[in-house]
Design a protein around this motif. Structure first.
Motif, PDB file in Angstrom:
ATOM      1  N   HIS A   1     -29.602  35.553 -17.329  1.00  0.00           N
ATOM      2  CA  HIS A   1     -28.970  34.721 -18.197  1.00  0.00           C
ATOM      3  C   HIS A   1     -27.583  34.452 -18.243  1.00  0.00           C
ATOM      4  CE1 HIS A   1     -28.512  38.218 -21.469  1.00  0.00           C
ATOM      5  NE2 HIS A   1     -27.554  38.075 -20.356  1.00  0.00           N
ATOM      6  N   GLN A   2     -27.171  33.274 -18.804  1.00  0.00           N
ATOM      7  CA  GLN A   2     -25.595  33.053 -18.717  1.00  0.00           C
ATOM      8  C   GLN A   2     -25.023  32.359 -20.076  1.00  0.00           C
ATOM      9  OE1 GLN A   2     -24.404  30.364 -15.466  1.00  0.00           O
ATOM     10  NE2 GLN A   2     -22.309  31.132 -15.545  1.00  0.00           N
ATOM     11  N   ALA A   3     -24.147  33.032 -20.855  1.00  0.00           N
ATOM     12  CA  ALA A   3     -23.703  32.607 -22.095  1.00  0.00           C
ATOM     13  C   ALA A   3     -22.502  31.897 -21.621  1.00  0.00           C
ATOM     14  CB  ALA A   3     -23.475  33.860 -22.709  1.00  0.00           C
ATOM     15  N   PRO A   4     -21.940  30.839 -22.629  1.00  0.00           N
ATOM     16  CA  PRO A   4     -20.799  29.949 -22.579  1.00  0.00           C
ATOM     17  C   PRO A   4     -19.639  30.985 -22.024  1.00  0.00           C
ATOM     18  CG  PRO A   4     -22.234  29.207 -24.340  1.00  0.00           C
ATOM     19  CD  PRO A   4     -22.790  30.656 -23.893  1.00  0.00           C
TER      20      PRO A   4
ATOM     21  N   GLU B   1     -20.293  34.937 -16.828  1.00  0.00           N
ATOM     22  CA  GLU B   1     -20.939  35.098 -15.606  1.00  0.00           C
ATOM     23  C   GLU B   1     -22.344  35.345 -15.830  1.00  0.00           C
ATOM     24  OE1 GLU B   1     -17.467  36.759 -12.746  1.00  0.00           O
ATOM     25  OE2 GLU B   1     -19.427  38.002 -12.903  1.00  0.00           O
ATOM     26  N   ARG B   2     -23.224  34.672 -14.763  1.00  0.00           N
ATOM     27  CA  ARG B   2     -24.494  34.787 -15.019  1.00  0.00           C
ATOM     28  C   ARG B   2     -24.976  36.386 -14.771  1.00  0.00           C
ATOM     29  NH1 ARG B   2     -28.101  30.378 -11.899  1.00  0.00           N
ATOM     30  NH2 ARG B   2     -26.656  29.225 -13.080  1.00  0.00           N
ATOM     31  N   GLU B   3     -25.948  36.862 -15.721  1.00  0.00           N
ATOM     32  CA  GLU B   3     -26.265  38.410 -15.667  1.00  0.00           C
ATOM     33  C   GLU B   3     -27.868  38.375 -15.504  1.00  0.00           C
ATOM     34  OE1 GLU B   3     -22.982  39.824 -19.089  1.00  0.00           O
ATOM     35  OE2 GLU B   3     -24.993  39.582 -19.566  1.00  0.00           O
ATOM     36  N   PHE B   4     -27.954  39.535 -14.764  1.00  0.00           N
ATOM     37  CA  PHE B   4     -29.339  39.959 -14.755  1.00  0.00           C
ATOM     38  C   PHE B   4     -30.017  40.314 -15.902  1.00  0.00           C
ATOM     39  CE2 PHE B   4     -33.032  41.755 -12.681  1.00  0.00           C
ATOM     40  CZ  PHE B   4     -33.104  42.980 -13.094  1.00  0.00           C
ATOM     41  N   VAL B   5     -31.231  40.157 -15.996  1.00  0.00           N
ATOM     42  CA  VAL B   5     -31.948  40.600 -17.267  1.00  0.00           C
ATOM     43  C   VAL B   5     -33.204  41.416 -16.991  1.00  0.00           C
ATOM     44  CG1 VAL B   5     -33.782  39.555 -19.105  1.00  0.00           C
ATOM     45  CG2 VAL B   5     -31.446  38.487 -18.406  1.00  0.00           C
ATOM     46  N   ALA B   6     -34.241  40.925 -15.981  1.00  0.00           N
ATOM     47  CA  ALA B   6     -35.343  41.731 -15.608  1.00  0.00           C
ATOM     48  C   ALA B   6     -35.813  41.204 -14.291  1.00  0.00           C
ATOM     49  CB  ALA B   6     -36.477  41.408 -16.679  1.00  0.00           C
ATOM     50  N   ALA B   7     -36.629  41.860 -13.473  1.00  0.00           N
ATOM     51  CA  ALA B   7     -37.015  41.716 -12.176  1.00  0.00           C
ATOM     52  C   ALA B   7     -38.482  42.169 -12.177  1.00  0.00           C
ATOM     53  CB  ALA B   7     -36.301  41.891 -11.104  1.00  0.00           C
ATOM     54  N   ILE B   8     -39.175  41.540 -11.269  1.00  0.00           N
ATOM     55  CA  ILE B   8     -40.761  41.752 -10.986  1.00  0.00           C
ATOM     56  C   ILE B   8     -41.021  41.773  -9.610  1.00  0.00           C
ATOM     57  CG2 ILE B   8     -41.767  39.631 -11.826  1.00  0.00           C
ATOM     58  CD1 ILE B   8     -43.984  41.232 -12.910  1.00  0.00           C
TER      59      ILE B   8
ATOM     60  N   TYR C   1     -32.440  31.747 -16.888  1.00  0.00           N
ATOM     61  CA  TYR C   1     -32.876  31.098 -15.762  1.00  0.00           C
ATOM     62  C   TYR C   1     -33.824  31.736 -14.730  1.00  0.00           C
ATOM     63  CZ  TYR C   1     -28.715  28.163 -15.962  1.00  0.00           C
ATOM     64  OH  TYR C   1     -27.550  27.359 -16.309  1.00  0.00           O
ATOM     65  N   CYS C   2     -35.109  31.288 -14.077  1.00  0.00           N
ATOM     66  CA  CYS C   2     -35.718  32.072 -13.501  1.00  0.00           C
ATOM     67  C   CYS C   2     -35.271  32.087 -11.821  1.00  0.00           C
ATOM     68  CB  CYS C   2     -37.265  31.831 -13.591  1.00  0.00           C
ATOM     69  SG  CYS C   2     -37.472  29.992 -13.169  1.00  0.00           S
ATOM     70  N   ALA C   3     -35.639  33.116 -11.033  1.00  0.00           N
ATOM     71  CA  ALA C   3     -35.045  32.916  -9.614  1.00  0.00           C
ATOM     72  C   ALA C   3     -36.201  33.621  -8.669  1.00  0.00           C
ATOM     73  CB  ALA C   3     -33.820  33.587  -9.628  1.00  0.00           C
ATOM     74  N   ALA C   4     -36.084  33.203  -7.603  1.00  0.00           N
ATOM     75  CA  ALA C   4     -37.024  34.062  -6.441  1.00  0.00           C
ATOM     76  C   ALA C   4     -36.369  34.497  -5.416  1.00  0.00           C
ATOM     77  CB  ALA C   4     -38.143  32.846  -6.028  1.00  0.00           C
TER      78      ALA C   4
ATOM     79  N   THR D   1     -30.984  43.038  -8.548  1.00  0.00           N
ATOM     80  CA  THR D   1     -30.204  42.670  -9.667  1.00  0.00           C
ATOM     81  C   THR D   1     -29.058  41.628  -9.591  1.00  0.00           C
ATOM     82  OG1 THR D   1     -28.904  44.497  -9.642  1.00  0.00           O
ATOM     83  CG2 THR D   1     -30.775  44.934 -10.619  1.00  0.00           C
ATOM     84  N   SER D   2     -28.637  41.375  -8.275  1.00  0.00           N
ATOM     85  CA  SER D   2     -27.614  40.731  -7.927  1.00  0.00           C
ATOM     86  C   SER D   2     -27.854  39.056  -7.790  1.00  0.00           C
ATOM     87  CB  SER D   2     -26.706  41.015  -6.910  1.00  0.00           C
ATOM     88  OG  SER D   2     -25.912  39.979  -6.548  1.00  0.00           O
ATOM     89  N   HIS D   3     -27.383  38.095  -8.451  1.00  0.00           N
ATOM     90  CA  HIS D   3     -27.745  36.714  -8.618  1.00  0.00           C
ATOM     91  C   HIS D   3     -27.626  36.039  -6.982  1.00  0.00           C
ATOM     92  CE1 HIS D   3     -23.493  35.245  -8.592  1.00  0.00           C
ATOM     93  NE2 HIS D   3     -23.363  35.982  -9.392  1.00  0.00           N
ATOM     94  N   ASN D   4     -26.819  36.941  -6.115  1.00  0.00           N
ATOM     95  CA  ASN D   4     -26.675  36.208  -4.976  1.00  0.00           C
ATOM     96  C   ASN D   4     -27.674  36.667  -3.859  1.00  0.00           C
ATOM     97  OD1 ASN D   4     -23.751  35.695  -5.306  1.00  0.00           O
ATOM     98  ND2 ASN D   4     -23.137  38.008  -5.273  1.00  0.00           N
TER      99      ASN D   4
END
Length: 121
Positions: free
Chosen positions: A37-40, A43-50, A94-97, A103-106
């Motif tokens: 998630h990213q608040a105004p 930075e974009r932050e990790f929430v959960a992964a599976i 945001y969802c991501a694959a 945990t890093s958006h990179n």
């Protein structure tokens, strides 16, 4: 893979929402998936992964016990059940694959377009 996030909205503090992320293609189960998630102004932050199989999950400390990540590989869909929502959960989600859980958006190659979650106090 193309990702489409949905399910955001406006909810009062203490309420619940369920986000969905639907993927195109036939290799959905190959990918680990995550929510960020990213608040105004932040930075974009990790929430959960599976994991690809759904057998392993990991959560940010801020959401443990309140959010649950899950997936249905037969439907090419991942979910985030959000309970006991707080105003500080307000953000674009945001969802991501990726090939592996991280945990890093990179580490995530594919991203959905984001869905707004607003929690009022």
């Amino acid at each position: 893979v193309q990702l489409q996030a949905s399910g955001g909205g406006l909810v009062q503090a203490g309420g619940s929402l369920r986000l969905s992320c639907t993927a195109s293609g036939r290799t959905f189960n190959y990918y680990a998936m995550a929510w960020f998630h990213q608040a105004p102004g932040k930075e974009r932050e990790f929430v959960a992964a599976i994991s690809g199989s759904g057998g392993n999950t990991y959560y940010a400390d801020s959401v443990k016990g309140r959010f649950t990540i899950s997936r249905d590989n037969a439907k090419n869909t991942m979910y985030l059940q959000m309970n006991s929502l707080k105003p500080e959960d307000t953000a674009v989600y945001y969802c991501a694959a990726a090939w592996t859980m991280a945990t890093s958006h990179n580490e995530y190659r594919y991203w959905g377009q984001g869905t707004q979650v607003t929690v009022s106090s």
